[in-house]
Structures are given as structure tokens and as C-alpha cells.
Scaffold this motif. Structure first.
Motif, PDB file in Angstrom:
ATOM      1  N   VAL A 192     -16.686   9.060  26.092  1.00 11.35           N
ATOM      2  CA  VAL A 192     -15.485   9.369  25.325  1.00 11.35           C
ATOM      3  C   VAL A 192     -15.624   8.907  23.879  1.00 11.35           C
ATOM      4  CG1 VAL A 192     -14.307   7.223  25.955  1.00 11.35           C
ATOM      5  CG2 VAL A 192     -12.956   9.236  25.352  1.00 11.35           C
ATOM      6  N   TRP A 193     -16.444   7.866  23.657  1.00  9.83           N
ATOM      7  CA  TRP A 193     -16.620   7.372  22.289  1.00  9.83           C
ATOM      8  C   TRP A 193     -17.553   8.272  21.473  1.00  9.83           C
ATOM      9  CZ3 TRP A 193     -16.416   3.914  26.433  1.00  9.83           C
ATOM     10  CH2 TRP A 193     -15.293   3.082  26.433  1.00  9.83           C
ATOM     11  N   ASP A 194     -18.411   9.028  22.153  1.00 13.46           N
ATOM     12  CA  ASP A 194     -19.344   9.926  21.459  1.00 13.46           C
ATOM     13  C   ASP A 194     -18.748  11.305  21.194  1.00 13.46           C
ATOM     14  OD1 ASP A 194     -21.495   8.063  21.469  1.00 13.46           O
ATOM     15  OD2 ASP A 194     -21.832   8.523  23.585  1.00 13.46           O
ATOM     16  N   PHE A 197      -8.259   4.718  30.693  1.00 13.79           N
ATOM     17  CA  PHE A 197      -8.316   3.300  31.054  1.00 13.79           C
ATOM     18  C   PHE A 197      -9.448   2.595  30.294  1.00 13.79           C
ATOM     19  CE2 PHE A 197      -6.270   3.825  35.536  1.00 13.79           C
ATOM     20  CZ  PHE A 197      -5.048   4.029  34.947  1.00 13.79           C
ATOM     21  N   ASP A 198     -10.601   3.265  30.185  1.00 15.85           N
ATOM     22  CA  ASP A 198     -11.721   2.685  29.438  1.00 15.85           C
ATOM     23  C   ASP A 198     -11.312   2.401  27.991  1.00 15.85           C
ATOM     24  OD1 ASP A 198     -13.405   2.765  31.621  1.00 15.85           O
ATOM     25  OD2 ASP A 198     -14.388   4.635  31.029  1.00 15.85           O
ATOM     26  N   LEU A 199     -10.630   3.348  27.395  1.00 15.70           N
ATOM     27  CA  LEU A 199     -10.188   3.178  26.012  1.00 15.70           C
ATOM     28  C   LEU A 199      -9.143   2.065  25.891  1.00 15.70           C
ATOM     29  CD1 LEU A 199      -9.923   6.953  25.088  1.00 15.70           C
ATOM     30  CD2 LEU A 199     -11.477   5.321  24.005  1.00 15.70           C
ATOM     31  N   GLN A 208      -9.905  -5.495  24.318  1.00 14.34           N
ATOM     32  CA  GLN A 208     -11.069  -6.336  24.055  1.00 14.34           C
ATOM     33  C   GLN A 208     -11.080  -6.825  22.614  1.00 14.34           C
ATOM     34  OE1 GLN A 208     -13.310  -7.469  26.134  1.00 14.34           O
ATOM     35  NE2 GLN A 208     -13.890  -5.984  27.686  1.00 14.34           N
ATOM     36  N   ALA A 209     -10.466  -6.070  21.707  1.00 10.84           N
ATOM     37  CA  ALA A 209     -10.400  -6.502  20.311  1.00 10.84           C
ATOM     38  C   ALA A 209      -9.600  -7.797  20.179  1.00 10.84           C
ATOM     39  CB  ALA A 209      -9.770  -5.404  19.452  1.00 10.84           C
ATOM     40  N   LEU A 234     -18.156   0.031  27.507  1.00 10.67           N
ATOM     41  CA  LEU A 234     -19.145   0.544  26.570  1.00 10.67           C
ATOM     42  C   LEU A 234     -18.554   0.868  25.212  1.00 10.67           C
ATOM     43  CD1 LEU A 234     -21.171   2.919  28.922  1.00 10.67           C
ATOM     44  CD2 LEU A 234     -21.624   0.520  28.359  1.00 10.67           C
ATOM     45  N   GLY A 235     -17.271   0.569  25.026  1.00 12.30           N
ATOM     46  CA  GLY A 235     -16.647   0.789  23.733  1.00 12.30           C
ATOM     47  C   GLY A 235     -17.113  -0.247  22.724  1.00 12.30           C
TER      48      GLY A 235
END
Length: 230
Positions: free
Chosen positions: A3-5, A64-66, A72-73, A115-116
Motif C-alpha cells: 500500500v505504501w508503494d 489496519f496496516d496504515l 508507530q509515529a 513495513l510502513g
């Protein structure tokens, strides 16, 4: 492609981007847990059609990953501590505080690595704290051990908070309500170790319990790092 790519589609007619989508999803989860999050509900909060979100996010799991990466920030400290113990202690405590602010995070801790960019930065800070103190395999096992401790401790604390909300009983209220049954069972003499814990043990708050257990785990890691090779 993660999703980040994947590039974002044009933001029309309603201004929309992943940052707005994730912020709305985090707000929904903070209010009602992960079960309150769906692409339809997020779209409604943003006054956008649900199908528009699929241009930005393919599945709820990606969302959810996002969301995890966004939180995490909050975990990543501004500066890296010089001492590895302090660095790992800070990361563990900041993870706990983030989970208390966003209790749904407890349900996603311990899953596959994030993986973000923020998740990778937290992993980098964690590994960097132990860099040079042991071979990489030992470092990895040490990191996994510390992570397993604080993940389990955080999940237990959040579970207790959820139980309080569900029952309307605080920990003290629950203990009082359960007291007669526990007293009767202990009086049978079948549970001497438990009886000693109930009558002689010191009741401490969640933060103290977390900090004490974390220090014990860090002591064990230090012994492994400083001990003779096996």
C-alpha cells in the motif's frame, strides 16, 4: 506492491488522500475499537462514496496496516538513548502509552512486522540500540524477547480495562464482589500458594507492574549479552 508503494488516485471530487482516510479510521477505532472500522464507515465520516476509498486502499487489512504505522509515529522517540537498556525501556513504555491512547492497537501488536516508514523506523531504533553488543542472531532473539514481554503485558492491561468497561466494575469493585467466593475456596486449604499471594502480596498499579517486569526482562537480556558465548 504494498500500500505504501502504490500511487494515490486523483483527489476529486471530494478532497481525499490516504492521510485523511487513516486519520478517520484511527478516530473510529479510538471511539469503538477495530470492529467500528470499515471502509464504508470511514467513507461516511469523510462524506465520500465507499468505492472511492478502494482507489487508495484495497482491503481493510491494508487500512489496519496504515493505522498501525500512523500510531508507530507516536512510539518513535525524538532522540536515541545512548544506553541500550534505556533505549529499549523507552520504546517499550512509549508503546504502552500509545496502546493506552489507542486501545485497538493491542489487538494488532505482535502481528507481522509493520513495513510502513514509521514501523521500519521503530524497528531500526530497536535494533540500533543493541548494535555492536552481540552478534545479529543474539540481537534478534533479545529484541524478540523484550517485544514478547511488553506485547503480552500491554494486551493483559488493555483486556482488564475492557473488562472494567464491559462490567462497570473497577478492579477494586470486582475484587470485593468476588471476595466471598475466593475466601471460601482458599479456606479449603487446597490453594496454599494462592492464599499466600492473596493475603501477603502487595497490590501494585499497572504501570509499576509493567516497569518491574520490563526491568527483569532487560536484566535477563543483559546477562546474555555480558555472559560467556555458548
Amino acid at each position: 506492491m504494498t500500500v505504501w508503494d502504490r500511487p494515490e488516485p486523483p483527489s476529486r471530487p471530494v478532497p481525499l488522500d490516504r492521510e485523511r482516510i487513516v486519520a478517520a479510521a484511527v478516530a473510529l477505532a479510538d471511539e469503538g475499537g477495530l470492529e467500528a472500522v470499515s471502509l464504508r464507515k470511514v467513507a461516511a465520516r469523510l462524506n465520500a462514496g465507499p468505492m472511492r476509498l478502494y482507489g487508495f486502499i484495497s482491503t481493510k487489512e491494508e487500512l489496519f496496516d496504515l493505522m498501525v504505522d500512523e500510531v508507530q509515529a507516536e512510539i518513535l522517540p525524538e532522540e536515541q538513548a545512548g544506553d541500550w537498556r534505556e533505549a529499549l525501556r523507552v520504546l517499550a513504555h512509549r508503546t504502552r502509552l500509545a496502546a493506552l491512547r489507542h486501545q485497538w492497537l493491542a489487538d494488532l501488536l505482535g502481528n507481522r512486522p509493520s513495513l510502513g516508514p514509521n514501523g521500519l523506523a521503530v524497528t531500526e531504533a530497536t535494533l540500533a540500540a543493541l548494535d555492536g553488543h552481540a552478534d545479529i542472531d543474539t540481537v534478534m532473539r533479545a529484541v524478540e524477547t523484550v517485544s514478547a514481554y511488553f506485547t503480552g503485558a500491554i494486551r493483559r492491561e488493555i483486556a482488564n480495562l475492557r473488562a472494567e468497561r464491559a462490567t462497570g466494575l473497577s478492579k477494586r469493585d470486582w475484587q470485593r464482589a468476588s471476595g466471598p467466593h475466593v475466601t471460601k475456596m482458599l479456606a479449603t486449604g487446597r490453594f496454599p500458594a494462592l492464599s499466600k499471594a492473596v493475603h501477603d502480596g502487595t497490590d501494585v498499579d499497572a504501570e509499576t507492574t509493567f516497569a518491574t517486569g520490563l526491568d527483569w526482562v532487560l536484566d535477563a537480556v543483559a546477562a546474555k549479552l555480558d555472559g560467556p558465548p555458548r
